[in-house]
Design a protein around this motif. Structure first.
Motif, PDB file in Angstrom:
ATOM      1  N   TYR A   1      33.070  39.660  63.633  1.00  0.00           N
ATOM      2  CA  TYR A   1      32.782  38.448  62.868  1.00  0.00           C
ATOM      3  C   TYR A   1      34.050  37.780  62.370  1.00  0.00           C
ATOM      4  N   GLU A   2      35.103  38.545  62.199  1.00  0.00           N
ATOM      5  CA  GLU A   2      36.330  38.002  61.645  1.00  0.00           C
ATOM      6  C   GLU A   2      37.311  37.529  62.714  1.00  0.00           C
ATOM      7  N   ALA A   3      36.945  37.687  63.961  1.00  0.00           N
ATOM      8  CA  ALA A   3      37.812  37.212  65.044  1.00  0.00           C
ATOM      9  C   ALA A   3      37.698  35.693  65.102  1.00  0.00           C
ATOM     10  N   THR A   4      38.632  35.003  64.465  1.00  0.00           N
ATOM     11  CA  THR A   4      38.525  33.555  64.337  1.00  0.00           C
ATOM     12  C   THR A   4      38.747  32.832  65.658  1.00  0.00           C
ATOM     13  N   GLU A   5      39.443  33.448  66.601  1.00  0.00           N
ATOM     14  CA  GLU A   5      39.678  32.757  67.860  1.00  0.00           C
ATOM     15  C   GLU A   5      38.463  32.831  68.779  1.00  0.00           C
ATOM     16  N   ILE A   6      37.519  33.677  68.474  1.00  0.00           N
ATOM     17  CA  ILE A   6      36.314  33.791  69.286  1.00  0.00           C
ATOM     18  C   ILE A   6      35.180  33.109  68.528  1.00  0.00           C
ATOM     19  N   LYS A   7      34.826  31.913  68.945  1.00  0.00           N
ATOM     20  CA  LYS A   7      33.826  31.139  68.221  1.00  0.00           C
ATOM     21  C   LYS A   7      32.416  31.667  68.408  1.00  0.00           C
ATOM     22  N   GLU A   8      32.172  32.386  69.508  1.00  0.00           N
ATOM     23  CA  GLU A   8      30.822  32.874  69.773  1.00  0.00           C
ATOM     24  C   GLU A   8      30.369  33.927  68.773  1.00  0.00           C
ATOM     25  N   PHE A   9      31.279  34.484  68.020  1.00  0.00           N
ATOM     26  CA  PHE A   9      30.912  35.486  67.028  1.00  0.00           C
ATOM     27  C   PHE A   9      30.617  34.861  65.674  1.00  0.00           C
TER      28      PHE A   9
ATOM     29  N   GLU B   1      23.334  35.099  69.976  1.00  0.00           N
ATOM     30  CA  GLU B   1      22.084  35.829  70.166  1.00  0.00           C
ATOM     31  C   GLU B   1      20.884  34.907  70.371  1.00  0.00           C
ATOM     32  N   ILE B   2      21.089  33.607  70.253  1.00  0.00           N
ATOM     33  CA  ILE B   2      20.012  32.647  70.478  1.00  0.00           C
ATOM     34  C   ILE B   2      19.916  32.392  71.979  1.00  0.00           C
ATOM     35  N   LYS B   3      18.846  32.872  72.557  1.00  0.00           N
ATOM     36  CA  LYS B   3      18.603  32.712  73.991  1.00  0.00           C
ATOM     37  C   LYS B   3      17.324  31.894  74.194  1.00  0.00           C
TER      38      LYS B   3
ATOM     39  N   ILE C   1      19.687  18.710  71.114  1.00  0.00           N
ATOM     40  CA  ILE C   1      20.890  18.022  70.645  1.00  0.00           C
ATOM     41  C   ILE C   1      21.761  18.978  69.830  1.00  0.00           C
ATOM     42  N   TYR C   2      21.118  19.778  68.977  1.00  0.00           N
ATOM     43  CA  TYR C   2      21.878  20.749  68.158  1.00  0.00           C
ATOM     44  C   TYR C   2      22.601  21.761  69.043  1.00  0.00           C
ATOM     45  N   PHE C   3      21.899  22.322  70.018  1.00  0.00           N
ATOM     46  CA  PHE C   3      22.524  23.331  70.867  1.00  0.00           C
ATOM     47  C   PHE C   3      23.544  22.713  71.826  1.00  0.00           C
ATOM     48  N   LYS C   4      23.359  21.475  72.196  1.00  0.00           N
ATOM     49  CA  LYS C   4      24.383  20.768  72.986  1.00  0.00           C
ATOM     50  C   LYS C   4      25.650  20.648  72.149  1.00  0.00           C
ATOM     51  N   TRP C   5      25.492  20.336  70.863  1.00  0.00           N
ATOM     52  CA  TRP C   5      26.628  20.265  69.941  1.00  0.00           C
ATOM     53  C   TRP C   5      27.325  21.629  69.866  1.00  0.00           C
ATOM     54  N   CYS C   6      26.537  22.709  69.805  1.00  0.00           N
ATOM     55  CA  CYS C   6      27.109  24.064  69.757  1.00  0.00           C
ATOM     56  C   CYS C   6      27.904  24.383  71.017  1.00  0.00           C
TER      57      CYS C   6
ATOM     58  N   TYR D   1      30.689  27.212  70.533  1.00  0.00           N
ATOM     59  CA  TYR D   1      29.957  28.292  69.870  1.00  0.00           C
ATOM     60  C   TYR D   1      28.969  28.965  70.816  1.00  0.00           C
ATOM     61  N   LEU D   2      28.589  28.290  71.879  1.00  0.00           N
ATOM     62  CA  LEU D   2      27.694  28.838  72.907  1.00  0.00           C
ATOM     63  C   LEU D   2      28.249  28.486  74.280  1.00  0.00           C
ATOM     64  N   LYS D   3      27.930  29.323  75.265  1.00  0.00           N
ATOM     65  CA  LYS D   3      28.359  29.038  76.633  1.00  0.00           C
ATOM     66  C   LYS D   3      27.394  28.069  77.320  1.00  0.00           C
TER      67      LYS D   3
END
Length: 183
Positions: free
Chosen positions: A70-78, A132-134, A165-170, A175-177
């Motif tokens: 959670y503290e890995a700031t360079e990895i946005k997916e966490f 974790e949102i699939k 729209i929200y997940f497109k923003w992510c 934040y998401l692949k």
């Protein structure tokens, strides 16, 4: 204890004093080892007490659900879901204040994302990270709206569009692949 996401920290004293603990990586679902050094102090007793304090604090954090990823700031997916929802709402409010979005748009987008987050807290408590949102989570949410809340078709379609729209923003922000609402 079958679904424990960590092995408690322990102090290992040898040539180099280290604290070792394991945590489950949410992406690979594998346990990964983490090591922290205990700094050298003049007094060995003080060093041992200091190391044990660190072990205690790490174990308390691990028990409460914290993972070092959670503290890995360079990895946005966490990033957590709450972080992403709050940030999205802040962006919406900035767009409204700069007259890029109407108030009704702001209200609709904010309400849909907040209701989705409330659903996740209530019905999907294990989902903590945005990664974790699939698609299956989105389908369960939409089924919940349609069959439990018994919303109308127009509201159902609006929820799909706004969540898209929200997940497109992510996805755009890293934040998401991929967008779980596609398809």
């Amino acid at each position: 204890l079958a679904f424990v996401d960590y092995k408690p920290a322990e102090l290992r004293t040898s040539k180099t004093w280290i604290i070792v603990y394991y945590a489950r990586n949410p992406i690979t679902n594998e346990m990964e080892r983490f090591r922290n050094r205990v700094p050298a102090l003049k007094n060995i007793r003080e060093r041992k007490e200091y190391g044990q304090r660190i072990v205690f604090e790490l174990n308390e954090k691990l028990k409460s659900g914290w993972l070092p990823f959670y503290e890995a700031t360079e990895i946005k997916e966490f990033k957590t879901i709450s972080f992403c929802v709050d940030l999205y709402v802040q962006y919406l409010e900035k767009d409204f204040t700069s007259n890029e979005k109407r108030f009704d748009t702001l209200r609709s987008y904010r309400n849909v994302t907040k209701k989705f987050y409330a659903y996740l807290l209530e019905k999907e408590p294990k989902a903590k990270l945005i990664l974790e949102i699939k698609k299956d989570v989105i389908i369960r949410y939409l089924d919940y709206l349609l069959y439990v809340k018994e919303i109308k078709a127009v509201t159902y379609n609006n929820n799909i569009i706004i969540l898209g729209i929200y997940f497109k923003w992510c996805v755009e922000r890293g934040y998401l692949k991929n967008n779980p609402t596609e398809g």
